[in-house]
Motif scaffolding. Structure first.
Motif, PDB file in Angstrom:
ATOM      1  N   PHE A   1      24.073  24.277  45.006  1.00  0.00           N
ATOM      2  CA  PHE A   1      24.982  23.550  44.129  1.00  0.00           C
ATOM      3  C   PHE A   1      24.459  22.139  43.851  1.00  0.00           C
ATOM      4  O   PHE A   1      24.459  21.682  42.702  1.00  0.00           O
ATOM      5  CB  PHE A   1      26.369  23.489  44.762  1.00  0.00           C
ATOM      6  N   ILE A   2      23.995  21.451  44.896  1.00  0.00           N
ATOM      7  CA  ILE A   2      23.503  20.079  44.737  1.00  0.00           C
ATOM      8  C   ILE A   2      22.274  20.050  43.839  1.00  0.00           C
ATOM      9  O   ILE A   2      22.179  19.231  42.908  1.00  0.00           O
ATOM     10  CB  ILE A   2      23.189  19.466  46.114  1.00  0.00           C
ATOM     11  N   VAL A   3      21.340  20.951  44.099  1.00  0.00           N
ATOM     12  CA  VAL A   3      20.107  20.987  43.298  1.00  0.00           C
ATOM     13  C   VAL A   3      20.419  21.342  41.849  1.00  0.00           C
ATOM     14  O   VAL A   3      19.885  20.729  40.909  1.00  0.00           O
ATOM     15  CB  VAL A   3      19.109  21.985  43.909  1.00  0.00           C
ATOM     16  N   SER A   4      21.277  22.360  41.649  1.00  0.00           N
ATOM     17  CA  SER A   4      21.618  22.775  40.284  1.00  0.00           C
ATOM     18  C   SER A   4      22.344  21.660  39.546  1.00  0.00           C
ATOM     19  O   SER A   4      22.075  21.408  38.358  1.00  0.00           O
ATOM     20  CB  SER A   4      22.497  24.036  40.327  1.00  0.00           C
ATOM     21  N   LEU A   5      23.256  21.001  40.220  1.00  0.00           N
ATOM     22  CA  LEU A   5      24.000  19.909  39.593  1.00  0.00           C
ATOM     23  C   LEU A   5      23.050  18.799  39.164  1.00  0.00           C
ATOM     24  O   LEU A   5      23.170  18.257  38.054  1.00  0.00           O
ATOM     25  CB  LEU A   5      25.052  19.369  40.562  1.00  0.00           C
ATOM     26  N   TYR A   6      22.095  18.461  40.035  1.00  0.00           N
ATOM     27  CA  TYR A   6      21.127  17.420  39.696  1.00  0.00           C
ATOM     28  C   TYR A   6      20.307  17.803  38.467  1.00  0.00           C
ATOM     29  O   TYR A   6      20.123  16.990  37.539  1.00  0.00           O
ATOM     30  CB  TYR A   6      20.204  17.163  40.880  1.00  0.00           C
ATOM     31  N   LEU A   7      19.814  19.044  38.437  1.00  0.00           N
ATOM     32  CA  LEU A   7      18.978  19.481  37.309  1.00  0.00           C
ATOM     33  C   LEU A   7      19.775  19.515  36.008  1.00  0.00           C
ATOM     34  O   LEU A   7      19.282  19.104  34.954  1.00  0.00           O
ATOM     35  CB  LEU A   7      18.392  20.864  37.602  1.00  0.00           C
ATOM     36  N   PHE A   8      21.014  19.998  36.076  1.00  0.00           N
ATOM     37  CA  PHE A   8      21.835  20.059  34.864  1.00  0.00           C
ATOM     38  C   PHE A   8      22.154  18.658  34.346  1.00  0.00           C
ATOM     39  O   PHE A   8      22.184  18.429  33.124  1.00  0.00           O
ATOM     40  CB  PHE A   8      23.125  20.829  35.137  1.00  0.00           C
ATOM     41  N   ILE A   9      22.424  17.734  35.255  1.00  0.00           N
ATOM     42  CA  ILE A   9      22.704  16.358  34.826  1.00  0.00           C
ATOM     43  C   ILE A   9      21.453  15.722  34.234  1.00  0.00           C
ATOM     44  O   ILE A   9      21.500  15.051  33.196  1.00  0.00           O
ATOM     45  CB  ILE A   9      23.228  15.521  36.008  1.00  0.00           C
ATOM     46  N   TYR A  10      20.318  15.942  34.893  1.00  0.00           N
ATOM     47  CA  TYR A  10      19.067  15.300  34.485  1.00  0.00           C
ATOM     48  C   TYR A  10      18.512  15.886  33.183  1.00  0.00           C
ATOM     49  O   TYR A  10      18.057  15.151  32.297  1.00  0.00           O
ATOM     50  CB  TYR A  10      18.057  15.463  35.611  1.00  0.00           C
ATOM     51  N   LYS A  11      18.580  17.216  33.049  1.00  0.00           N
ATOM     52  CA  LYS A  11      17.961  17.884  31.899  1.00  0.00           C
ATOM     53  C   LYS A  11      18.968  18.352  30.854  1.00  0.00           C
ATOM     54  O   LYS A  11      18.571  18.819  29.789  1.00  0.00           O
ATOM     55  CB  LYS A  11      17.162  19.100  32.378  1.00  0.00           C
ATOM     56  N   GLY A  12      20.262  18.228  31.159  1.00  0.00           N
ATOM     57  CA  GLY A  12      21.273  18.805  30.281  1.00  0.00           C
ATOM     58  C   GLY A  12      21.240  18.277  28.864  1.00  0.00           C
ATOM     59  O   GLY A  12      21.273  19.050  27.903  1.00  0.00           O
ATOM     60  N   GLN A  13      21.140  16.969  28.713  1.00  0.00           N
ATOM     61  CA  GLN A  13      21.153  16.379  27.380  1.00  0.00           C
ATOM     62  C   GLN A  13      19.925  16.806  26.586  1.00  0.00           C
ATOM     63  O   GLN A  13      20.006  17.085  25.381  1.00  0.00           O
ATOM     64  CB  GLN A  13      21.205  14.856  27.481  1.00  0.00           C
ATOM     65  N   GLY A  14      18.785  16.873  27.241  1.00  0.00           N
ATOM     66  CA  GLY A  14      17.562  17.305  26.563  1.00  0.00           C
ATOM     67  C   GLY A  14      17.651  18.745  26.094  1.00  0.00           C
ATOM     68  O   GLY A  14      17.211  19.077  24.982  1.00  0.00           O
ATOM     69  N   ILE A  15      18.211  19.616  26.924  1.00  0.00           N
ATOM     70  CA  ILE A  15      18.383  21.013  26.532  1.00  0.00           C
ATOM     71  C   ILE A  15      19.324  21.113  25.330  1.00  0.00           C
ATOM     72  O   ILE A  15      19.078  21.868  24.386  1.00  0.00           O
ATOM     73  CB  ILE A  15      18.919  21.839  27.714  1.00  0.00           C
ATOM     74  N   GLY A  16      20.408  20.351  25.374  1.00  0.00           N
ATOM     75  CA  GLY A  16      21.341  20.358  24.253  1.00  0.00           C
ATOM     76  C   GLY A  16      20.699  19.883  22.957  1.00  0.00           C
ATOM     77  O   GLY A  16      20.938  20.460  21.891  1.00  0.00           O
ATOM     78  N   ASP A  17      19.865  18.850  23.052  1.00  0.00           N
ATOM     79  CA  ASP A  17      19.173  18.343  21.855  1.00  0.00           C
ATOM     80  C   ASP A  17      18.202  19.382  21.305  1.00  0.00           C
ATOM     81  O   ASP A  17      18.076  19.552  20.078  1.00  0.00           O
ATOM     82  CB  ASP A  17      18.435  17.056  22.190  1.00  0.00           C
ATOM     83  N   ASP A  18      17.486  20.076  22.188  1.00  0.00           N
ATOM     84  CA  ASP A  18      16.536  21.110  21.743  1.00  0.00           C
ATOM     85  C   ASP A  18      17.252  22.232  21.007  1.00  0.00           C
ATOM     86  O   ASP A  18      16.767  22.727  19.977  1.00  0.00           O
ATOM     87  CB  ASP A  18      15.770  21.674  22.942  1.00  0.00           C
ATOM     88  N   ILE A  19      18.397  22.646  21.529  1.00  0.00           N
ATOM     89  CA  ILE A  19      19.158  23.711  20.873  1.00  0.00           C
ATOM     90  C   ILE A  19      19.701  23.231  19.531  1.00  0.00           C
ATOM     91  O   ILE A  19      19.669  23.951  18.531  1.00  0.00           O
ATOM     92  CB  ILE A  19      20.308  24.188  21.784  1.00  0.00           C
ATOM     93  N   SER A  20      20.174  21.991  19.492  1.00  0.00           N
ATOM     94  CA  SER A  20      20.752  21.449  18.263  1.00  0.00           C
ATOM     95  C   SER A  20      19.716  21.365  17.147  1.00  0.00           C
ATOM     96  O   SER A  20      20.048  21.566  15.974  1.00  0.00           O
ATOM     97  CB  SER A  20      21.348  20.067  18.541  1.00  0.00           C
ATOM     98  N   LYS A  21      18.466  21.074  17.512  1.00  0.00           N
ATOM     99  CA  LYS A  21      17.418  20.956  16.489  1.00  0.00           C
ATOM    100  C   LYS A  21      17.134  22.282  15.785  1.00  0.00           C
ATOM    101  O   LYS A  21      16.615  22.292  14.663  1.00  0.00           O
ATOM    102  CB  LYS A  21      16.135  20.434  17.127  1.00  0.00           C
ATOM    103  N   GLY A  22      17.443  23.397  16.455  1.00  0.00           N
ATOM    104  CA  GLY A  22      17.188  24.702  15.856  1.00  0.00           C
ATOM    105  C   GLY A  22      18.361  25.245  15.063  1.00  0.00           C
ATOM    106  O   GLY A  22      18.296  26.369  14.574  1.00  0.00           O
TER     107      GLY A  22
END
Length: 343
Positions: free
Chosen positions: A150-171
């Protein structure tokens, strides 16, 4: 700009989808942890963006993650300790209430209550609670692994979440982007309502309950305040259940003063004010979700999905409403295009 489906490598997308399906099936027992981490990260990403303007994104994500995890752990441990230490008191309270009603009415019905086995039921309930706590203690190694995940997943989602959202939005282009934005707003608003609004209400209820139960004169003030805070997580019901139970207890022992305090101070302050005033104010204009949907989602989700249904139940119902909005939007657009040539 329009999306050209023919230019997409469908074979590659199919392979990626197959890999995702296999991964989902393989890690399905851990999906509960992943879903909780992802849902919480969606709420925390805006705070990550603000903090990342002052320090590095990796460090800000780490600070937010450990801050949230530490707060949750302390809250769960303290709450569990308070409830466990007062379990025997709660059982004795129920026994006293039953004895009080029997002594007050002295009818054939109440005289037959001992034959129904209430004392055995109470003892069984206490043993069941203790066995459940023991079972959780035996599962500490598995819980430890899930906590780390949970801790590791939460960290990755917080750290990379905005970037993933931007990548999806561009398509996404045109109406697709607009429709996905509707879905995303439903997701963020629902999770905001669950994590921020309802937990804020719980905290406020706890601090409002402390002086009330001190005024009431009953012992175990912290215990009652914790119970009210827990029930405050659920809209409409809130601390009403606890107050109704205490009102019955006061009636059974003939404590009219306590009964009046519960009816004219406890219920208006701890239940009516929080549910009818504070909750709508905190939700504000941002969260356009009917509280009834949240209420149904809580109970329906938990009945079929367990504790994770507390999050997924309201979220899925909210997404159904968002899907309905998209369908109506598309039908209206199609109807407008069909009528255009006639004009």
């Amino acid at each position: 700009m329009t999306f050209r489906w023919n230019s997409v490598d469908r074979l590659s997308l199919g392979i990626v989808g197959l890999i995702a399906l296999i991964t989902f099936i393989a890690f399905f027992p851990l999906m509960r942890v992943i879903v909780l981490a992802l849902s919480l990260a969606i709420v925390l990403i805006p705070y990550q963006e603000r903090l990342a303007r002052r320090i590095s994104p990796a460090l800000s994500a780490m600070l937010i993650t450990f801050g949230v995890v530490f707060t949750l752990l302390v809250t769960v441990i303290l709450t569990g300790t308070v409830l466990y230490q007062n379990m025997e008191y709660l059982i004795s309270l129920i026994s006293s209430m039953i004895d009080g009603f029997k002594g007050a009415f002295e009818t054939e019905f109440f005289l037959s209550i001992p034959d129904l086995g209430f004392e055995d039921m109470i003892n069984t309930l206490l043993i069941t609670v203790r066995d459940t706590i023991f079972a959780y203690l035996m599962a500490v190694p598995r819980i430890g692994v899930e906590l780390i995940l949970f801790i590791v997943s939460l960290y990755l989602f917080i750290y990379k979440g905005q970037g993933i959202g931007d990548d999806i939005s561009k398509g996404l282009y045109g109406r697709s982007r607009e429709n996905i934005s509707i879905i995303w707003k439903r997701v963020s608003d629902t999770l905001y309502s669950i994590y921020v609004v309802h937990f804020s209400i719980a905290v406020i209820t706890f601090f409002l309950a402390l002086p009330f139960f001190w005024l009431l004169g009953y012992e175990h003030i912290i215990f009652y305040s914790v119970l009210c805070a827990l029930f405050a997580l659920v809209p409409f019901l809130g601390p009403f259940i606890i107050l109704a139970f205490l009102a019955l207890y006061a009636l059974s022992i003939g404590d009219i003063r306590a009964l009046l305090l519960i009816l004219f101070i406890g219920y208006p302050v701890l239940s009516v004010a929080t549910d009818l005033y504070l909750r709508p104010v905190l939700m504000g204009k941002r969260v356009e979700i009917n509280p009834v949907v949240i209420f149904i989602g809580f109970f329906g989700g938990m009945s079929v999905m367990g504790i994770v249904g507390f999050i997924l139940g309201p979220l899925l119902l909210s997404l159904i409403i968002g899907g309905y909005q998209i369908v109506i939007r598309e039908l209206q657009t199609a109807a407008g295009q069909a009528e255009a040539p006639k004009a």
